[in-house]
Design an enzyme around this catalytic site. Structure first.
Site, PDB file in Angstrom:
ATOM      1  N   CYS A   1       2.814   0.856  -8.468  1.00 26.41           N
ATOM      2  CA  CYS A   1       4.046   1.405  -7.512  1.00 26.41           C
ATOM      3  C   CYS A   1       5.556   1.312  -8.284  1.00 26.41           C
ATOM      4  O   CYS A   1       5.981   2.284  -7.981  1.00 26.41           O
ATOM      5  CB  CYS A   1       4.194   0.435  -6.323  1.00 26.41           C
ATOM      6  SG  CYS A   1       4.550  -1.375  -6.635  1.00 26.41           S
TER       7      CYS A   1
ATOM      8  N   GLU B   1       5.383  -3.310   1.625  1.00 22.02           N
ATOM      9  CA  GLU B   1       5.894  -2.768   0.215  1.00 22.02           C
ATOM     10  C   GLU B   1       4.942  -1.615  -0.037  1.00 22.02           C
ATOM     11  O   GLU B   1       3.776  -1.630  -0.122  1.00 22.02           O
ATOM     12  CB  GLU B   1       5.580  -4.092  -0.857  1.00 22.02           C
ATOM     13  CG  GLU B   1       6.103  -3.643  -2.148  1.00 22.02           C
ATOM     14  CD  GLU B   1       5.166  -3.691  -3.310  1.00 22.02           C
ATOM     15  OE1 GLU B   1       5.347  -2.662  -4.194  1.00 22.02           O
ATOM     16  OE2 GLU B   1       4.153  -4.352  -3.592  1.00 22.02           O
TER      17      GLU B   1
ATOM     18  N   GLY C   1       0.643  -1.143   0.138  1.00 25.14           N
ATOM     19  CA  GLY C   1      -0.099  -0.029   0.226  1.00 25.14           C
ATOM     20  C   GLY C   1       0.867   1.654  -0.034  1.00 25.14           C
ATOM     21  O   GLY C   1       1.960   1.087  -0.337  1.00 25.14           O
TER      22      GLY C   1
END
Length: 489
Positions: free
Chosen positions: A292, A258, A236
């Site tokens: 991400c 992460e 997140g």
């Protein structure tokens, strides 16, 4: 019973799955789940309470000793059956991901393919739970180092890859002998519930896999703080990661986080420009920029910047955006809040002097009157202090800055607290060799676009997280070590 196969026919009743049973939603507070392309309500989930969270962790705790006592190869057989069940339902699952998350169906199919890969790779680790025997300093003695499961693993996942992230965590956790409790993100909860349904159908014992629904600040925090939780794995934002870090501090909880990224995309004057452009477009706009490891900021050598930006802008203009169930390059953003966040960052960047080369922005009329749409945008900034170069955009906005040297690019790239991924395009063997020493991040893509390999190791540095996923190093993180001094007198 939860039934994802009926998504196109009726309202989905998202029940929680705890201790092998679906909990009825009667007289419970619920959260509506919408289709981000149409704003239509797909269904509802229970707004879970702390009591629900504790019940799920307790069920996993009761089931864990029996699960760990099974030979790892038997655990692998069930994980493989789950992977096969995913294959059999792959089209329905891909459609489910598209409807709740918004990514184009072709990309959702890729996500379901990743679910299968994660599960089957995890099953292959059944015969790789290894220890060591070390020579002792004492006579008649050996030092044995064994690996043991943590017990209950709690998984907290993001909304951008709801099915793949769940499988990425649950597969290795379960093969290692842990039991698993997943908090399905309230924006995209149905993918996780679908995996629970298939796990139940292929014969997972009660309590081994549990899926709860609700909000992270209530359900997630309770599970993190529970004394029965052995390990927490979370994907997140960095903000959310800090909250988990604080919640686990008193119990010194083992965490694998992460978190966010701000990946630099560096293109030097000797690069293959066409290959760099193609990779940059893919790395920026796949899943509407909601990855991400996305290309978040481009550093372009001044000698090739004009050529690169002209080709990049033309390729970006060619992208199609629309109904994600059709053949398009981009679907909607996942929510209206996400559209607003991206628009605000762009506005602050423009106020700081950034120049818009391709004006996209929110789409709100015609075919886009309903849904959460943001058209691809290309911006050039004049210096590295722009908010566009420091804040994670997580949307279809590409930002570029011209540089005079690779050393300047490296300095700008490292001017951040985030260190997840980076990209470098160059044909200089010398520059390729020194890049891993110069870039302060956990993952580098050289002369290619993004996309991790299952046998690699996906990890962040700095405020991009702790621990990591994938490969032998990721699997090892779901096992703790025990040392025994075996002396026979």
């Amino acid at each position: 019973m939860f039934d994802f196969r009926a998504i196109s026919k009726s309202h989905i009743d998202g029940q929680m799955f705890i201790d092998g049973a679906w909990l009825p939603n009667d007289q419970r507070e619920v959260i509506a789940v919408e289709n981000p392309a149409t704003e239509e309500i797909l269904g509802t989930i229970v707004e879970g309470t702390s009591q629900d969270a504790l019940a799920a962790v307790a069920a996993a705790h009761r089931a864990q000793p029996r699960w760990a006592a099974r030979p790892a190869i038997e655990r692998a057989a069930l994980i493989t059956k789950l992977a096969d069940a995913v294959i059999a339902q792959s089209e329905a699952l891909a459609r489910l991901v598209t409807l709740e998350q918004g990514k184009p169906l072709t990309q959702a199919r890729g996500e379901i393919g990743a679910v299968v890969t994660f599960l089957k790779y995890a099953a292959g680790n059944a015969r790789r739970i290894e220890g060591d025997i070390i020579t002792s300093d004492n006579a008649n003695e050996e030092i044995h180092i064994r690996r043991h499961p943590y017990g209950v693993v709690v998984g907290l996942t993001s909304w951008n890859y709801p099915a793949a992230l769940a499988a990425r965590k649950m597969g290795p956790a379960l093969i290692a002998g842990n039991t698993f409790v997943l908090l399905a993100h309230e924006i995209t909860p149905f993918s996780g519930l679908a995996l629970a349904q298939l796990a139940s159908e292929v014969g997972f014992p009660a309590g081994v896999l549990n899926v709860v629904t609700g909000r992270g600040r209530v359900v997630g925090q309770t599970m993190v703080e529970s004394p029965l939780t052995g390990l927490v794995t979370m994907t997140g934002s960095t903000r959310a990661g800090r909250e988990i870090y604080r919640a686990g501090a008193d119990a010194i909880k083992v965490l694998r986080l992460e978190l966010g990224g701000k990946a630099p995309f560096i293109v030097m004057q000797d690069a293959d420009i066409d290959a760099a452009v193609k990779a940059a477009v893919t790395a920026r706009f796949t899943n509407s920029g909601q990855i991400c490891t996305c290309n978040e900021r481009m550093y372009l050598h001044r000698d090739i910047a004009d050529e690169f930006l002209a080709k990049f802008t033309a390729s970006t203009m060619a992208l199609t955006i629309g109904d994600p169930l059709t053949d398009v390059d981009m679907g909607p953003k996942v929510s209206g809040l996400e559209v607003t966040k991206v628009a605000e960052i762009v506005a602050r960047g423009v106020a700081d002097g950034a120049e818009i080369l391709l004006e996209g922005g929110p789409l709100t009329t015609g075919n886009y009157a309903k849904g959460h749409w943001y058209a691809p945008t290309v911006i050039e900034v004049k210096n590295n202090t722009s908010p566009l170069m420091h804040e994670e955009v997580f949307g279809p906005v590409a930002t570029a800055l011209r540089v005079d040297s690779l050393d300047e690019a490296f300095a700008h790239a490292n001017d951040t607290q985030l260190g997840l991924s980076a990209y470098l395009f160059t044909n200089s063997l010398k520059d390729i060799a020194r890049a891993p020493y110069a870039l302060k991040c956990g993952e580098i893509y050289m002369n290619r676009t993004n996309g991790e390999a299952i046998q690699g190791f996906h990890t962040g540095w700095g405020q991009s997280g702790l621990g990591g996923e994938d490969g032998k190093y990721g699997f090892d993180g779901y096992l703790r070590k025990q040392t025994t001094y075996l002396n026979w007198g």
